[in-house]
Enzyme design. Structure first.
Site, PDB file in Angstrom:
ATOM      1  N   SER A 158      47.199  35.749  34.993  1.00 20.59           N
ATOM      2  CA  SER A 158      47.412  36.557  36.209  1.00 20.59           C
ATOM      3  C   SER A 158      48.417  37.669  35.984  1.00 20.59           C
ATOM      4  O   SER A 158      49.525  37.415  35.507  1.00 20.59           O
ATOM      5  CB  SER A 158      47.963  35.693  37.347  1.00 20.59           C
ATOM      6  N   HIS A 205      42.039  38.854  38.416  1.00 17.89           N
ATOM      7  CA  HIS A 205      41.379  38.413  37.181  1.00 17.89           C
ATOM      8  C   HIS A 205      40.045  39.138  37.148  1.00 17.89           C
ATOM      9  O   HIS A 205      39.089  38.726  37.797  1.00 17.89           O
ATOM     10  CB  HIS A 205      41.107  36.912  37.216  1.00 17.89           C
ATOM     11  N   HIS A 219      39.707  28.908  36.894  1.00 18.27           N
ATOM     12  CA  HIS A 219      40.634  27.782  37.036  1.00 18.27           C
ATOM     13  C   HIS A 219      39.941  26.593  37.684  1.00 18.27           C
ATOM     14  O   HIS A 219      39.011  26.765  38.477  1.00 18.27           O
ATOM     15  CB  HIS A 219      41.808  28.190  37.936  1.00 18.27           C
ATOM     16  N   TYR A 252      41.158  24.867  40.035  1.00 18.94           N
ATOM     17  CA  TYR A 252      41.368  24.869  41.496  1.00 18.94           C
ATOM     18  C   TYR A 252      40.328  25.703  42.239  1.00 18.94           C
ATOM     19  O   TYR A 252      40.191  25.595  43.454  1.00 18.94           O
ATOM     20  CB  TYR A 252      42.785  25.327  41.869  1.00 18.94           C
ATOM     21  N   GLU A 253      39.596  26.542  41.514  1.00 16.81           N
ATOM     22  CA  GLU A 253      38.513  27.295  42.165  1.00 16.81           C
ATOM     23  C   GLU A 253      37.285  26.404  42.365  1.00 16.81           C
ATOM     24  O   GLU A 253      36.315  26.821  42.989  1.00 16.81           O
ATOM     25  CB  GLU A 253      38.115  28.494  41.298  1.00 16.81           C
ATOM     26  N   ALA A 269      50.752  33.159  34.052  1.00 16.07           N
ATOM     27  CA  ALA A 269      51.876  33.355  34.966  1.00 16.07           C
ATOM     28  C   ALA A 269      52.334  31.955  35.357  1.00 16.07           C
ATOM     29  O   ALA A 269      51.511  31.099  35.650  1.00 16.07           O
ATOM     30  CB  ALA A 269      51.411  34.111  36.199  1.00 16.07           C
ATOM     31  N   MET A 281      49.023  26.535  36.639  1.00 13.89           N
ATOM     32  CA  MET A 281      47.731  25.934  37.009  1.00 13.89           C
ATOM     33  C   MET A 281      46.641  26.229  35.992  1.00 13.89           C
ATOM     34  O   MET A 281      45.456  26.182  36.326  1.00 13.89           O
ATOM     35  CB  MET A 281      47.303  26.472  38.372  1.00 13.89           C
ATOM     36  N   SER A 282      47.022  26.540  34.780  1.00 12.45           N
ATOM     37  CA  SER A 282      45.988  26.890  33.791  1.00 12.45           C
ATOM     38  C   SER A 282      46.384  26.380  32.417  1.00 12.45           C
ATOM     39  O   SER A 282      47.198  25.474  32.284  1.00 12.45           O
ATOM     40  CB  SER A 282      45.821  28.413  33.763  1.00 12.45           C
ATOM     41  N   ASN A 318      57.983  33.773  39.085  1.00  8.12           N
ATOM     42  CA  ASN A 318      58.831  33.341  40.212  1.00  8.12           C
ATOM     43  C   ASN A 318      59.471  32.031  39.801  1.00  8.12           C
ATOM     44  O   ASN A 318      58.982  31.352  38.896  1.00  8.12           O
ATOM     45  CB  ASN A 318      57.971  33.118  41.465  1.00  8.12           C
ATOM     46  N   HIS A 337      51.747  35.042  46.072  1.00 13.00           N
ATOM     47  CA  HIS A 337      50.836  35.438  44.981  1.00 13.00           C
ATOM     48  C   HIS A 337      50.953  36.928  44.644  1.00 13.00           C
ATOM     49  O   HIS A 337      50.872  37.321  43.478  1.00 13.00           O
ATOM     50  CB  HIS A 337      49.386  35.079  45.324  1.00 13.00           C
TER      51      HIS A 337
HETATM   52  N1  ADE Z   1      52.124  30.375  38.907  1.00 17.65           N
HETATM   53  C1  ADE Z   1      53.161  31.147  39.207  1.00 17.65           C
HETATM   54  N2  ADE Z   1      54.110  30.438  39.811  1.00 17.65           N
HETATM   55  C2  ADE Z   1      53.658  29.180  39.910  1.00 17.65           C
HETATM   56  C3  ADE Z   1      54.172  27.983  40.439  1.00 17.65           C
HETATM   57  N3  ADE Z   1      55.349  27.920  41.007  1.00 17.65           N
HETATM   58  N4  ADE Z   1      53.423  26.889  40.346  1.00 17.65           N
HETATM   59  C4  ADE Z   1      52.245  26.938  39.766  1.00 17.65           C
HETATM   60  N5  ADE Z   1      51.696  28.017  39.258  1.00 17.65           N
HETATM   61  C5  ADE Z   1      52.401  29.140  39.329  1.00 17.65           C
END
Ligand code: ADE
Length: 275
Positions: free
Chosen positions: A30, A61, A83, A85-86, A113, A211-212, A235, A247
């Site tokens: 991302s 993406h 992903h 989660y999709e 990310a 998440m990847s 973040n 996001h």
């Molecule tokens: N991608 C960016 N920040 C994230 C977070 N806090 N948790 C999961 N995936 C992320």
């Protein structure tokens, strides 16, 4: 058609589109998609045109395979990934990695990310992944094993190549910054974590959360590819700082650090390829 046959079909399609046979593959996470603009002599193929390829639905993406030259090295760059989660099955999430291998890729750079758990990181920190913890609740190699890809039980003791990480650290140092390393913990998502989850993950030994990546790395190792993993801390994870996670902010930080990220990869990839 079996998974293997479908992957062969996709790889053969790529081979029909270009004479380039990259040994290095790069999966962009991302906000990092812009990196593909560094590639020259490009053949760009939308995922929608590649047989059997899954399509990404996430904003940011764009979904293309960019094949060309990065500072003189032939590369295949995936601009966007799908992903779990999709709603994609593990087989779909990891299909492009299977295809890259059959296309000839032996060294894979995975980027993402991530949320920072280690308080020494800040927003915009680039981290070299030294290991991972898979808490997504599944494994990309579940199901009948395809021996043409790899063994039933494969080793994950050096999932992320120490020598590739060392190269990345050396090159960062030459550019006058320090590439910190960290353990990446993967969750399914798509919700971000709660502060209690982040405290638990810290206790488990995680420095980053995302998440990847882990499933791609599991199948990459299944097929004997060498992996370099880079996270961009977009973040800090929930509860680490007193702020909510957005996001849009994740995407914006990616754009800001894009130049640093590009200049690192532009020198690391040629060194990887020369090994
Ligand atoms: N991608 C960016 N920040 C994230 C977070 N806090 N948790 C999961 N995936 C992320």
């Amino acid at each position: 058609m079996s998974l293997y046959e479908r992957a062969v079909e996709a790889a053969e399609f790529l081979k029909s589109k270009t004479a380039v046979r990259p040994r290095v593959g790069i999966i962009l996470g991302s906000g990092l998609g812009e990196f593909a603009e560094q590639v020259t002599d490009v053949v760009a193929i939308p995922y929608a045109e590649i047989p059997n390829f899954p399509q990404s639905t996430v904003q940011g993406h764009s979904g293309r395979m960019v094949i060309g030259s990065l500072c003189g090295v032939d590369v295949a760059v995936m601009q966007g990934r799908v992903h779990a989660y999709e709603g994609y099955r593990m087989e779909e999430v990891t299909f492009p990695t299977r295809v890259l291998k059959l296309f000839g890729v032996e060294q894979l750079v995975v980027t993402n990310a991530a949320g920072g758990i280690d308080p020494r990181y800040g927003q915009g920190t680039i981290v070299g992944i030294c290991d991972h913890i898979n808490l997504t609740g599944t494994n990309a190699c579940v199901g009948p094993n395809e021996a043409r890809f790899g063994p039933r039980f494969h080793d994950m003791s050096e999932a992320y190549s120490e020598r590739l990480l060392e190269i990345a650290q050396e090159e960062a140092q030459k550019q006058a910054w320090m590439l910190k390393t960290g353990v990446y913990l993967a969750v399914l998502g798509p919700s971000y974590e709660t502060p209690a989850e982040i405290r638990a993950f810290r206790t488990l030994g995680a420095d980053l959360v995302g998440m990847s990546t882990v499933h791609e790395v599991i199948v990459a190792r299944h097929m004997g590819m060498e992996v370099l993993g880079l996270s961009l801390v977009t973040n800090m994870a929930a509860g680490v700082l007193d702020q909510v996670i957005d996001h849009e902010e994740v995407m914006e930080i990616g754009r800001k650090v894009a130049a640093q990220f590009s200049s690192l990869l532009s020198v690391v990839v040629p060194r990887m390829a020369a090994l």
